[in-house]
Motif scaffolding. Structure first.
Motif, short mmCIF file in Angstrom:
data_model
loop_
_atom_site.label_atom_id
_atom_site.label_comp_id
_atom_site.label_asym_id
_atom_site.label_seq_id
_atom_site.Cartn_x
_atom_site.Cartn_y
_atom_site.Cartn_z
N MET A 1 -22.48 1.04 -30.91
CA MET A 1 -23.79 0.46 -31.22
C MET A 1 -23.63 -1.03 -31.55
SD MET A 1 -26.50 1.67 -34.16
CE MET A 1 -26.18 3.41 -33.83
N PHE A 47 -17.59 -5.71 -38.76
CA PHE A 47 -18.57 -5.32 -39.77
C PHE A 47 -19.19 -6.49 -40.54
CE2 PHE A 47 -15.74 -1.74 -39.07
CZ PHE A 47 -16.66 -0.74 -38.81
N LEU A 86 -26.04 -3.06 -37.04
CA LEU A 86 -26.78 -1.84 -37.37
C LEU A 86 -25.82 -0.71 -37.71
CD1 LEU A 86 -29.50 -0.35 -37.50
CD2 LEU A 86 -29.31 0.08 -35.05
N ASP A 87 -24.63 -0.77 -37.13
CA ASP A 87 -23.59 0.24 -37.38
C ASP A 87 -23.21 0.32 -38.87
OD1 ASP A 87 -21.95 2.22 -36.44
OD2 ASP A 87 -20.27 0.89 -36.03
N ASN A 88 -23.43 -0.76 -39.62
CA ASN A 88 -23.08 -0.75 -41.05
C ASN A 88 -23.92 0.23 -41.85
OD1 ASN A 88 -21.47 -2.88 -40.26
ND2 ASN A 88 -22.06 -4.23 -41.95
N PHE A 89 -25.18 0.41 -41.43
CA PHE A 89 -26.08 1.23 -42.26
C PHE A 89 -26.95 2.19 -41.46
CE2 PHE A 89 -27.17 -3.40 -42.40
CZ PHE A 89 -28.07 -3.42 -41.35
N GLY A 90 -27.01 2.01 -40.14
CA GLY A 90 -27.91 2.84 -39.35
C GLY A 90 -29.36 2.49 -39.61
N SER A 92 -31.74 3.16 -41.43
CA SER A 92 -32.23 3.67 -42.70
C SER A 92 -32.77 2.50 -43.51
CB SER A 92 -31.08 4.34 -43.46
OG SER A 92 -31.37 4.43 -44.85
#
Lengths: 417, 417
Positions: A1, A47, A86-90, A92
């Motif tokens: 992602m 990240f 976006l991969d850090n938190f999805g 949400s």
């Protein structure tokens, strides 16, 4: 992602701007105050938050936030765009918010730090869904396919018994109002519990609908503990109610999303407490950023304030807020802007000209209840003025044809136009 | 019901102070901008907010909040105590909050408005229950009946795979740490989902407990949408976990209360975003007011920051915050203060002397992971320093007996004391 969230901030700092931006980016992603084991270049590359742009802008005269370090004479202001994987938190909202609007407000190298805007990947829209009813759903339920929706707030804000409330509502619906809401101060206290208000108000609305074929929308304030929101909503719906109101900052954005997943009627989103996170130019959230989260979370209606209001916002801020709420985001439906605070009929022409739409819910509290001829005169003045504005007339033309508007002007002063 | 909530504010205004206090009281109870029908003297007497006291204090040099009206030269600051009838909203935090901390932040007659404190009737304690585990429950679960609890945050904040995380945790528990927490930036993203972290970490903790008889507490960050909190909590508990962490401002106070009603392990309350509502002296919430709501809502642990931190708060503010969290309110149990941000072993003696208790959870992130001898050295330095402080020794005595502390001092500089 590989998608990223882009957060735009206003910052002030006495450090070199680039250095301050790196501190913010580090604090909100991979960093701590010393480099630690396993914080490899690979981890950083994958990240870390990245500086997308950094543009110096003119600084105002506000003092640095308390606790700021550095030479005040060196202080500069900039607009910083940071991107986060976006991969850090999805997708949400709560976890994304911890990154873009968490500890960063406490960074002492920043003399100002305000989140101006958020650009979110479509995954947020898919997960949260936004408003389920919005503009078109509200128009359908109120039987007003065109024109500004005219609404009011029950006044006095608190203190009416359910029986007195029913009398007030009867007056208002007889006068032809489209929408009535509880004041945000009227929750579920022992003096006038929600269940008693619903029991008192709904028969009045039903009788009116039986007569006219249109049921005005009443936004019952169901704000309360999360565990009560669904039951409160269901109580309203079981009685035939068509709207529930939630104070977004009191149930939280997460509470709003929880309610929206269950709601079968529009959610009227009140912004009480918004000033606490936004009024300072140095700190917090701009309305543009906050309203995106409120709409994503499911606000069908969202308060924007109105021009010439009794609060701190300028007309320019209000007009920008209305435009913000109407700007499409991440594939979700339209939220209805709610204009309120100090609103009355004499503001219709100026508002209509400035916003260029009648997809609005215009609330007048004192402007309707306080009209010299009472609520009926107040509603008539609002309707006349907005209909006139919609036809492209001038204020003078409206004054010539509307006795109710002329009476309003006697009390509230010259109309805008 | 004649009980009242008392809210204490710092306000600034160019109006006569009494007039500004009345505007605030009116806006937040019975009033609108004109007197309306049925707003009788009887309604006002029964439901209006009342000015309990109004004391002028020295004004600082901060500029008036944006949008303030009035002559800046006339501006004065005061501490205002307003009381609100509990009958207006009942013992509901969200509805009480709409009264004491809602629209009032937007009042343009106020050049500053900050909620300093709240005095709440016992009914709030009965309804919300406060922390279910608190200090004693945390000591029992960690097997540390006395002494400061030594904890750390997983670093790097994000980016570790679940397998790498397990390795880090193994190092930390072997070094004897009492408590480990996810960073608030580590939520439930696709790179390292909560379920995978739990699956990786819990076997390490169980193996350690089998060897030593004590299981360190790991606070898994379960922050997410309300609808996921219970499942996230259950996932942790099913694997034998003994703590969950929630970012209070991301799930909302209402979300915290929702979680607390279901939690069977302590809730570690993180305060990310608190700066946005508190850093300005002119606006928002003082920690004293906010922490009462967080404790009532069920925070077993609550972040207070630590002295010599990397954020904006002064040592005086931090020490006041720790004292606030330890002050009894409305019959609920004790919340454990969590000291963090820039913490390391050299701050133990100064902190212990200033707070006068060891009912503390002291978190060192970089101060443990970044120790010259790695995490084992970091934990040893923290334990040595706090044990020494607890015995009433001087820093010099601690330095003489602890090689790990001496090594920490080589990197982090002179200890306080």
């Amino acid at each position: 992602m590989s998608e990223r969230v882009i957060a735009t901030y206003a910052i002030e700092t006495s450090l070199p701007l680039e250095r301050a931006a790196e501190i913010l980016a580090g604090e909100q992603s991979t960093g701590t105050f010393v480099r630690v084991a396993r914080e490899t270049d690979d981890v950083r590359a994958r990240f870390a938050a990245q500086v997308e742009s950094l543009t110096e802008v003119a600084r105002g005269d506000a003092a640095p936030l308390p606790g700021t370090v550095g030479d005040p004479a060196e202080r500069r202001r900039a607009v910083l765009r940071l991107s986060f994987p976006l991969d850090n938190f999805g997708p949400s909202i709560p976890n994304m918010q911890a990154a873009v609007a968490g500890n960063l407000f406490e960074i002492k190298e920043l003399a100002a730090v305000k989140l101006l805007d958020l650009d979110l990947p479509a995954a947020f829209g898919e997960r949260y869904g936004g408003p389920r009813f919005g503009v078109s759903g509200t128009r359908e339920l109120t039987g007003r396919p065109t024109g500004a929706l005219i609404g009011t707030i029950v006044k006095p804000s608190i203190g009416l018994s359910p029986e007195e409330l029913a009398t007030v509502v009867d007056e208002l619906v007889t006068a032809g109002v489209d929408f009535i809401k509880d004041d945000e101060l009227q929750g579920n206290g022992p003096h006038s519990p929600l269940a008693d208000r619903v029991a008192a108000v709904m028969p009045v609305l039903h009788r009116h609908a039986d007569r006219t074929g249109r049921m005005p929308m009443y936004a019952f304030n169901i704000t309360d503990d999360i565990d009560l929101l669904e039951a409160n909503h269901d109580l309203v719906v079981a009685a035939g109610g068509t709207c529930v109101m939630a104070c977004i900052n009191m149930v939280g954005l997460a509470g709003l999303a929880h309610l929206a997943r269950r709601a079968t009627v529009p959610i009227h989103g009140h912004r009480a407490m918004f000033g606490a996170i936004s009024r300072s130019d140095q700190l917090g959230f701009a309305f543009r950023a906050w309203q995106k989260l409120a709409r994503l979370s499911g606000a069908d209606h969202l308060h924007t304030n109105g021009i010439a209001n009794k609060f701190y916002e300028s007309d320019d801020q209000v007009l920008a807020a209305i435009a913000d709420v109407r700007s499409p985001i991440v594939g979700i439906g339209e939220t209805l802007p709610v204009l309120s605070s100090g609103q009355w009929a004499g503001l219709a022409h100026a508002t209509r000209a400035a916003v260029g739409t009648d997809d609005l819910l215009v609330l007048a509290g004192g402007g309707i209840h306080g009209h010299p001829d009472g609520s009926a005169g107040g509603v008539a003045s609002m309707r006349d003025a907005w209909d006139s504005a919609e036809r492209g007339e001038t204020v003078a033309q409206a004054m010539a044809t509307s006795p109710a508007l002329r009476r309003a002007v006697e009390l509230f002063g010259a109309p805008r136009g």
